[in-house]
Scaffold this active site. Structure first.
Site, PDB file in Angstrom:
ATOM      1  N   LYS A 129     -56.179 -72.344  37.539  1.00  0.00           N
ATOM      2  CA  LYS A 129     -57.608 -72.470  37.268  1.00  0.00           C
ATOM      3  C   LYS A 129     -57.852 -73.577  36.244  1.00  0.00           C
ATOM      4  O   LYS A 129     -58.693 -74.444  36.430  1.00  0.00           O
ATOM      5  CB  LYS A 129     -58.152 -71.123  36.780  1.00  0.00           C
ATOM      6  CG  LYS A 129     -59.626 -71.134  36.488  1.00  0.00           C
ATOM      7  CD  LYS A 129     -60.138 -69.749  36.123  1.00  0.00           C
ATOM      8  CE  LYS A 129     -61.573 -69.848  35.633  1.00  0.00           C
ATOM      9  NZ  LYS A 129     -62.121 -68.563  35.213  1.00  0.00           N
ATOM     10  N   GLU A 168     -46.536 -72.807  31.900  1.00  0.00           N
ATOM     11  CA  GLU A 168     -45.550 -72.434  32.922  1.00  0.00           C
ATOM     12  C   GLU A 168     -45.758 -73.248  34.194  1.00  0.00           C
ATOM     13  O   GLU A 168     -44.822 -73.814  34.773  1.00  0.00           O
ATOM     14  CB  GLU A 168     -45.673 -70.942  33.264  1.00  0.00           C
ATOM     15  CG  GLU A 168     -45.296 -69.989  32.144  1.00  0.00           C
ATOM     16  CD  GLU A 168     -46.458 -69.628  31.229  1.00  0.00           C
ATOM     17  OE1 GLU A 168     -47.435 -70.416  31.144  1.00  0.00           O
ATOM     18  OE2 GLU A 168     -46.383 -68.564  30.598  1.00  0.00           O
ATOM     19  N   GLY A 203     -59.480 -65.531  36.680  1.00  0.00           N
ATOM     20  CA  GLY A 203     -58.170 -65.749  37.302  1.00  0.00           C
ATOM     21  C   GLY A 203     -57.694 -64.547  38.103  1.00  0.00           C
ATOM     22  O   GLY A 203     -57.230 -64.678  39.236  1.00  0.00           O
ATOM     23  N   ARG A 204     -57.825 -63.354  37.536  1.00  0.00           N
ATOM     24  CA  ARG A 204     -57.300 -62.157  38.211  1.00  0.00           C
ATOM     25  C   ARG A 204     -58.233 -61.653  39.305  1.00  0.00           C
ATOM     26  O   ARG A 204     -57.943 -60.648  39.950  1.00  0.00           O
ATOM     27  CB  ARG A 204     -56.981 -61.074  37.184  1.00  0.00           C
ATOM     28  CG  ARG A 204     -58.112 -60.758  36.238  1.00  0.00           C
ATOM     29  CD  ARG A 204     -57.640 -59.938  35.032  1.00  0.00           C
ATOM     30  NE  ARG A 204     -58.692 -59.762  34.035  1.00  0.00           N
ATOM     31  CZ  ARG A 204     -58.955 -60.624  33.070  1.00  0.00           C
ATOM     32  NH1 ARG A 204     -58.273 -61.748  32.973  1.00  0.00           N
ATOM     33  NH2 ARG A 204     -59.922 -60.399  32.200  1.00  0.00           N
ATOM     34  N   GLU A 264     -55.153 -56.583  31.867  1.00  0.00           N
ATOM     35  CA  GLU A 264     -55.703 -57.798  31.265  1.00  0.00           C
ATOM     36  C   GLU A 264     -57.231 -57.680  31.179  1.00  0.00           C
ATOM     37  O   GLU A 264     -57.863 -58.227  30.286  1.00  0.00           O
ATOM     38  CB  GLU A 264     -55.301 -59.051  32.056  1.00  0.00           C
ATOM     39  CG  GLU A 264     -55.458 -60.334  31.252  1.00  0.00           C
ATOM     40  CD  GLU A 264     -54.908 -61.577  31.950  1.00  0.00           C
ATOM     41  OE1 GLU A 264     -55.526 -62.037  32.920  1.00  0.00           O
ATOM     42  OE2 GLU A 264     -53.870 -62.097  31.518  1.00  0.00           O
ATOM     43  N   HIS A 277     -36.123 -41.775  43.574  1.00  0.00           N
ATOM     44  CA  HIS A 277     -34.710 -41.771  43.190  1.00  0.00           C
ATOM     45  C   HIS A 277     -34.497 -42.518  41.879  1.00  0.00           C
ATOM     46  O   HIS A 277     -33.383 -42.951  41.576  1.00  0.00           O
ATOM     47  CB  HIS A 277     -33.867 -42.370  44.315  1.00  0.00           C
ATOM     48  CG  HIS A 277     -33.968 -41.549  45.565  1.00  0.00           C
ATOM     49  ND1 HIS A 277     -33.183 -40.439  45.794  1.00  0.00           N
ATOM     50  CD2 HIS A 277     -34.825 -41.617  46.615  1.00  0.00           C
ATOM     51  CE1 HIS A 277     -33.519 -39.889  46.957  1.00  0.00           C
ATOM     52  NE2 HIS A 277     -34.526 -40.581  47.464  1.00  0.00           N
ATOM     53  N   LYS A 279     -49.422 -67.675  22.972  1.00  0.00           N
ATOM     54  CA  LYS A 279     -49.354 -69.070  23.449  1.00  0.00           C
ATOM     55  C   LYS A 279     -49.371 -70.026  22.258  1.00  0.00           C
ATOM     56  O   LYS A 279     -48.642 -71.007  22.209  1.00  0.00           O
ATOM     57  CB  LYS A 279     -50.560 -69.393  24.341  1.00  0.00           C
ATOM     58  CG  LYS A 279     -50.561 -68.763  25.709  1.00  0.00           C
ATOM     59  CD  LYS A 279     -51.747 -69.324  26.494  1.00  0.00           C
ATOM     60  CE  LYS A 279     -52.091 -68.491  27.702  1.00  0.00           C
ATOM     61  NZ  LYS A 279     -53.335 -68.893  28.345  1.00  0.00           N
TER      62      LYS A 279
HETATM   63  O1  F6P Z   1     -52.470 -64.936  31.187  1.00  0.00           O
HETATM   64  C1  F6P Z   1     -53.643 -65.599  30.882  1.00  0.00           C
HETATM   65  C2  F6P Z   1     -54.213 -66.304  32.057  1.00  0.00           C
HETATM   66  O2  F6P Z   1     -55.287 -67.030  31.601  1.00  0.00           O
HETATM   67  C3  F6P Z   1     -54.624 -65.380  33.205  1.00  0.00           C
HETATM   68  O3  F6P Z   1     -55.827 -64.769  32.997  1.00  0.00           O
HETATM   69  C4  F6P Z   1     -54.590 -66.342  34.344  1.00  0.00           C
HETATM   70  O4  F6P Z   1     -54.638 -65.682  35.570  1.00  0.00           O
HETATM   71  C5  F6P Z   1     -53.289 -67.038  34.065  1.00  0.00           C
HETATM   72  O5  F6P Z   1     -53.282 -67.196  32.665  1.00  0.00           O
HETATM   73  C6  F6P Z   1     -53.104 -68.359  34.746  1.00  0.00           C
HETATM   74  O6  F6P Z   1     -54.093 -69.271  34.383  1.00  0.00           O
HETATM   75  P1  F6P Z   1     -54.351 -70.602  35.200  1.00  0.00           P
HETATM   76  O7  F6P Z   1     -54.752 -70.214  36.580  1.00  0.00           O
HETATM   77  O8  F6P Z   1     -55.412 -71.313  34.460  1.00  0.00           O
HETATM   78  O9  F6P Z   1     -53.061 -71.381  35.231  1.00  0.00           O
END
Ligand code: F6P
Length: 546
Positions: free
Chosen positions: A207, A213, A267-268, A353, A384, A512
């Site tokens: 987003k 990452e 995002g979620r 979240e 199990h 972060k």
């Molecule tokens: O973990 C925080 C967060 O902002 C989530 O809400 C989001 O889904 C994720 O990081 C990834 O964010 P982006 O889509 O901006 O890379």
């Protein structure tokens, strides 16, 4: 609690909870032969059985009063009208628009209809899918694409990843979709080890297009591709999904190959947007649209059904009862479906979240707990592993079972056994087995009395463990869409009752920030003088490898 409109009902619910503690579920069933029909709801061809929850008709009536007093209906209207209900970020939360069908009344955000843009992106996804499936989209060396790698994390990964697995029975032949999320290089490296650059297409899904990452994995993927095919190949092997088109362009992805979405999609809550592109490629655009249709059907149900029949509302009220009044700290999500194995992980982000919050909508500290810890595993594997603790571990652990009448992979002999196990667990958790019953059972089986006395305590069960069972006809795109929308709205109802904003996530920022400060220390580019002794000790131990 929470606000003056609900505090009186909160008190009455606390009193009801005291009374409930004296009552056993098995006695509630014995006292009322109609309990199942009273405490279960049907919607379409779904059945939601909450008769094994520790509630009475009176409790449910009080919980419905809580819904009214919290003004859930008013908040639904605010959401639908595009009001900035994500107030701490000044944004609307309009994921419902992403599955709103063409030709229906507009959905407005700040006075503008968002539907033309939504439908435009969907059309772009459909066209792109047709090119890839039709083998018209070629890599730089002219080969068709056989493998898609989605690089994203959190909401830009969990939804499409989970749904791609959930809809394994619907996969498009000839195309494999892979997901990479973790910053740990092992994630990307192990996926790339099996792929050929010339037939691989990367979707960089973020987003913000700044997430560490995703940007690291995208850079490494780009390097892997460029080494094999040269810089000019990037345009044929990378597409992006983002709201940050400027950053996408800076990365070098052609704006024509960029799929957009909007800041009013959390995002979620973004699976329904172009974030669902890898899923649409995995199952085909028609199936993706059926999933949107299922979600929309659940939206309509949520907007119109009264609380007693409102499936998201009911699940929310039951969770509030279990956690705020009976004291449950967690909820176990137990899908009796291998294909839904990633659902607990997806819902962990959606629920925790969204609702793992410490202050209310006015910034005041909350005086009740919010989202319980969600955990779970596909049945029967969990049986199990950790079910022992649910049965005899002495904790209150509400369980949510999800089962399907029809299997998605119909191997003879499997599905009836799967269903038998699912229903047996709910029954065992509800009923338990008393010491007397165990003693009688073992004696009747011919066990000597001294052995019976020794073993009966181990083999008896307290029961009274609450559960809800969702029984759906089959795991298909429509029902999956409806199921996920159900949980989105459940989270929303809970947030309204707790008076919190479920659409921000400030709690992930601090870690972060500190990681950014630690990186130069780990690299040896900055001193760690200001670090606490534990963190400094860990960094120093890492640097010893040099
Ligand atoms: O973990 C925080 C967060 O902002 C989530 O809400 C989001 O889904 C994720 O990081 C990834 O964010 P982006 O889509 O901006 O890379």
């Amino acid at each position: 609690m929470v606000n003056t409109d609900t505090s009186a009902i909160w008190q009455r619910l606390s009193q009801a909870a005291e009374a409930t503690r004296q009552t056993q579920l098995r006695d509630m069933f014995a006292a009322d032969r109609q309990r199942f029909s009273r405490l279960s709801v049907r919607w379409n061809d779904w059945l939601v059985d909450y008769s094994k929850q520790r509630v009475s008709a009176d409790t449910m009536a009080l919980l419905e009063e809580l819904w009214q007093a919290a003004d859930v209906a008013g908040w639904i209207s605010r959401m639908r009208s595009g009001a900035p209900i994500n107030h701490s970020e000044g944004r609307a939360a309009l994921h419902i628009a992403l599955r709103h069908p063409a030709g229906k009344p507009p959905i407005l955000c700040q006075g503008r209809d968002v539907m033309p843009a939504v439908l435009g992106e969907l059309a772009k996804m459909r066209d792109f899918g047709a090119q890839v499936h039709g083998r018209h989209w070629r890599g730089a060396s002219g080969e068709p694409i056989t493998d898609i790698v989605n690089i994203g994390i959190g909401g830009s990964d969990l939804g499409p990843r989970m749904a791609t697995q959930a809809l394994a029975a619907f996969h498009h032949p000839g195309l494999k979709v892979h997901y990479v999320a973790n910053l740990d290089g092992a994630d990307l490296a192990t996926v790339l080890a099996h792929l050929q650059p010339r037939s691989t297409l990367f979707i960089i899904a973020s987003k913000t297009f700044t997430t560490q990452e995703t940007m690291q994995n995208a850079a490494s993927a780009r390097h892997w591709l460029v080494q094999a095919l040269g810089e000019a190949a990037v345009a044929r092997h990378f597409v992006a999904v983002s709201t940050n088109l400027a950053e996408v362009a800076r990365f070098g992805i052609d704006p024509a190959n960029t799929f957009g979405f909007w800041d009013w999609v959390g995002g979620r809550y973004s699976l329904w947007s172009a974030i669902g592109l890898p899923l649409a490629l995995a199952v085909g655009f028609d199936n993706f649209q059926k999933m949107l249709a299922g979600a929309h059907a659940m939206d309509e149900h949520f907007f119109s059904a009264p609380p007693a029949e409102n499936l998201p509302g009911l699940l929310a009220l039951l969770e509030i009862w279990n956690s705020n009044f009976l004291g449950a700290e967690t909820r176990a999500l137990l899908p009796y479906s291998q294909s839904l194995g990633l659902l607990p992980r997806y819902l962990q982000q959606l629920e925790m979240e969204s609702n793992g919050k410490q202050v209310d909508r006015h910034g005041a500290a909350l005086d009740c707990s919010t989202a319980p810890v969600l955990w779970g595993e596909a049945g029967t594997n969990g049986q199990h592993a950790f079910y022992q603790l649910i049965h005899q571990g002495g904790r209150l652990l509400p369980c949510e079972f999800i089962a399907f009448k029809q299997p998605d992979f119909a191997l003879p002999g499997h599905h009836e056994k799967l269903l038998a196990n699912c229903f047996a667990q709910g029954e065992a958790l509800m009923r338990g087995k008393t010491l007397d019953e165990t003693t009688a059972e073992l004696s009747a089986a011919g066990m000597p009395a001294d052995q019976v006395a020794l073993l009966a305590p181990y083999r008896s069960f307290p029961g009274n463990q609450p559960s809800t069972t969702l029984l759906l006809p089959r795991l298909d795109p429509f029902n999956l869409g409806a199921l996920l929308a159900l949980y989105e709205h459940k989270v929303f109802v809970e947030s309204v009752i707790w008076d919190i904003n479920p659409f921000d996530q400030w709690g992930v920022e601090y870690g972060k920030q500190l990681a950014g400060r630690l990186l130069p220390v780990i690299r040896g580019e900055a001193g760690g003088d200001l670090l606490d002794s534990s963190t400094a000790g860990l960094v120093a131990a890492c640097r010893e490898r040099d």
